[in-house]
Design a protein around this motif. Structure first.
Motif, PDB file in Angstrom:
ATOM      1  N   HIS A  12       0.824  -1.127   0.386  1.00 28.18           N
ATOM      2  CA  HIS A  12      -0.227  -0.276  -0.045  1.00 28.18           C
ATOM      3  C   HIS A  12       0.872   0.856  -0.474  1.00 28.18           C
ATOM      4  O   HIS A  12       1.647   1.261   1.056  1.00 28.18           O
ATOM      5  CB  HIS A  12      -0.863   0.024   1.121  1.00 28.18           C
ATOM      6  N   PRO A  13       1.001   1.887  -1.291  1.00 27.24           N
ATOM      7  CA  PRO A  13       1.848   3.251  -1.069  1.00 27.24           C
ATOM      8  C   PRO A  13       1.192   4.370  -0.467  1.00 27.24           C
ATOM      9  O   PRO A  13       2.523   4.490   0.087  1.00 27.24           O
ATOM     10  CB  PRO A  13       1.878   3.774  -2.579  1.00 27.24           C
ATOM     11  N   LEU A  14       0.371   4.726   0.262  1.00 29.13           N
ATOM     12  CA  LEU A  14       0.051   5.546   1.283  1.00 29.13           C
ATOM     13  C   LEU A  14       0.217   5.173   2.382  1.00 29.13           C
ATOM     14  O   LEU A  14       0.730   5.603   3.115  1.00 29.13           O
ATOM     15  CB  LEU A  14      -1.370   6.060   1.177  1.00 29.13           C
ATOM     16  N   PHE A  15       0.478   3.528   2.952  1.00 28.25           N
ATOM     17  CA  PHE A  15       1.192   2.975   4.080  1.00 28.25           C
ATOM     18  C   PHE A  15       2.805   3.733   4.249  1.00 28.25           C
ATOM     19  O   PHE A  15       2.938   3.690   4.765  1.00 28.25           O
ATOM     20  CB  PHE A  15       0.870   1.955   4.715  1.00 28.25           C
ATOM     21  N   ARG A  16       3.140   3.501   3.561  1.00 28.67           N
ATOM     22  CA  ARG A  16       4.820   2.990   2.765  1.00 28.67           C
ATOM     23  C   ARG A  16       4.962   4.036   3.340  1.00 28.67           C
ATOM     24  O   ARG A  16       5.283   5.185   4.292  1.00 28.67           O
ATOM     25  CB  ARG A  16       4.775   2.366   1.438  1.00 28.67           C
ATOM     26  N   ALA A  17       4.433   5.342   2.663  1.00 28.96           N
ATOM     27  CA  ALA A  17       4.780   7.222   2.915  1.00 28.96           C
ATOM     28  C   ALA A  17       4.280   7.629   4.191  1.00 28.96           C
ATOM     29  O   ALA A  17       5.184   8.110   4.571  1.00 28.96           O
ATOM     30  CB  ALA A  17       4.151   7.570   2.110  1.00 28.96           C
ATOM     31  N   ALA A  18       3.320   6.747   4.923  1.00 32.42           N
ATOM     32  CA  ALA A  18       3.133   7.249   5.978  1.00 32.42           C
ATOM     33  C   ALA A  18       4.389   6.833   7.212  1.00 32.42           C
ATOM     34  O   ALA A  18       4.536   7.719   7.841  1.00 32.42           O
ATOM     35  CB  ALA A  18       1.661   6.635   7.334  1.00 32.42           C
ATOM     36  N   VAL A  19       4.548   5.044   7.036  1.00 34.64           N
ATOM     37  CA  VAL A  19       5.249   5.390   7.815  1.00 34.64           C
ATOM     38  C   VAL A  19       6.850   6.029   7.676  1.00 34.64           C
ATOM     39  O   VAL A  19       7.108   6.348   8.422  1.00 34.64           O
ATOM     40  CB  VAL A  19       5.653   3.585   7.199  1.00 34.64           C
ATOM     41  N   ALA A 111       2.191   6.188  15.600  1.00 36.25           N
ATOM     42  CA  ALA A 111       3.782   6.634  15.610  1.00 36.25           C
ATOM     43  C   ALA A 111       4.378   6.648  16.526  1.00 36.25           C
ATOM     44  O   ALA A 111       5.530   5.902  16.395  1.00 36.25           O
ATOM     45  CB  ALA A 111       3.366   8.301  14.888  1.00 36.25           C
ATOM     46  N   GLU A 112       4.156   6.893  17.641  1.00 32.61           N
ATOM     47  CA  GLU A 112       5.280   6.889  18.715  1.00 32.61           C
ATOM     48  C   GLU A 112       5.544   5.638  19.028  1.00 32.61           C
ATOM     49  O   GLU A 112       6.709   5.210  19.133  1.00 32.61           O
ATOM     50  CB  GLU A 112       4.652   7.788  19.688  1.00 32.61           C
ATOM     51  N   ALA A 117       9.287   0.992  18.745  1.00 31.61           N
ATOM     52  CA  ALA A 117       9.861  -0.575  18.785  1.00 31.61           C
ATOM     53  C   ALA A 117      10.610  -0.073  17.355  1.00 31.61           C
ATOM     54  O   ALA A 117      11.614  -1.347  17.448  1.00 31.61           O
ATOM     55  CB  ALA A 117       8.874  -0.714  17.898  1.00 31.61           C
ATOM     56  N   VAL A 118      11.158   0.719  16.742  1.00 30.82           N
ATOM     57  CA  VAL A 118      11.752   0.507  15.786  1.00 30.82           C
ATOM     58  C   VAL A 118      13.348   0.653  16.563  1.00 30.82           C
ATOM     59  O   VAL A 118      14.148   0.111  16.234  1.00 30.82           O
ATOM     60  CB  VAL A 118      12.143   1.482  14.637  1.00 30.82           C
ATOM     61  N   GLU A 119      13.107   1.702  17.837  1.00 30.35           N
ATOM     62  CA  GLU A 119      14.457   1.907  18.371  1.00 30.35           C
ATOM     63  C   GLU A 119      14.843   1.474  19.460  1.00 30.35           C
ATOM     64  O   GLU A 119      15.821   0.462  19.422  1.00 30.35           O
ATOM     65  CB  GLU A 119      14.413   3.329  19.520  1.00 30.35           C
ATOM     66  N   ALA A 120      13.806   0.213  19.387  1.00 26.55           N
ATOM     67  CA  ALA A 120      14.250  -1.169  20.212  1.00 26.55           C
ATOM     68  C   ALA A 120      14.766  -1.989  19.352  1.00 26.55           C
ATOM     69  O   ALA A 120      16.677  -2.828  20.757  1.00 26.55           O
ATOM     70  CB  ALA A 120      13.096  -1.550  21.219  1.00 26.55           C
TER      71      ALA A 120
END
Length: 219
Positions: A12-19, A111-112, A117-120
């Motif tokens: 989903h391009p919109l989801f990728r862009a949002a991430v 988003a938080e 999660a990414v930082e961990a």
């Protein structure tokens, strides 16, 4: 973290862009890339060996449930993978963990939560929502069986599960048909299967909606 190279795999391009927007806003990513299918994921990793993290959707074209995760763990065990999925059933989260994911983020998460999660995971930890589903011994055994395959053999196995003939698999993967025959023979031997159908059932068991014991009769 500001130099982390992250690959987002979602159709989903919109989801990728949002991430990517959320991660950039929080300053947790440097270089980024995005793909929309399992085959594009393979190509991206071949073209860019310096990926630090993959954010992976389970429902991309060409993927069979956890198949892209299993392939990734075999092809690039050095790259941590966080599953991002709209299917956040406790069973799915537990299976993601058992098949080698370093984390799981529901698509409904703010988003938080994604940033944390990414930082961990980038710090060498894991990040999963509270797990209420029990660990499955069958999934553990399935993971061990599939780990015997090389990444290329696993790709052949997924093609077999999709019902492709050897000639079609050869075209799909860009190899000789005889090479596919050799791979199929090795796959059946490693998995202890007597037929392509039995081997295909193991891939079907990777689908999130599959029942815990769905591959029990697959050899």
């Amino acid at each position: 973290m500001s130099q982390a190279r992250i690959l987002v795999a979602d159709d989903h391009p919109l989801f990728r862009a949002a991430v990517l927007h959320a991660l950039r806003d929080d300053g947790v990513t440097g270089q980024t890339a995005e793909v929309a299918s399992a085959s594009a994921l393979v190509q991206a990793l071949q073209a860019e060996p310096q990926i630090d993290l993959v954010l992976l959707d389970l429902a991309m074209p060409g993927a069979r449930g956890f198949s892209s995760l299993v392939w990734l763990r075999g092809e690039r065990p050095d790259i941590p993978v966080i599953i991002i999925s709209s299917n956040d059933h406790p069973r799915v989260i537990r299976r993601a963990q058992q098949f080698g994911a370093a984390g799981f983020i529901p698509k409904s998460a703010p988003a938080e939560a994604m940033r944390l999660a990414v930082e961990a995971v980038m710090a060498g930890d894991t990040s999963f929502p509270p797990l209420s589903a029990e660990r499955s011994e069958r999934d553990a055994q399935l993971a061990v069986r599939l780990a015997q395959l090389t990444p290329q053999q696993f790709r052949v196995l997924v093609c077999v599960a999709d019902g492709l003939l050897n000639k079609q698999i050869a075209y799909e993967l860009g190899v000789a048909e005889n090479t596919v025959k050799v791979h199929v023979t090795a796959i059946l031997k490693k998995l202890g299967c007597n037929s392509r159908t039995q081997a295909a059932l193991l891939v079907k068991a990777l689908e999130p909606e599959g029942e815990p014991g769905g591959w029990g009769d697959a050899g």
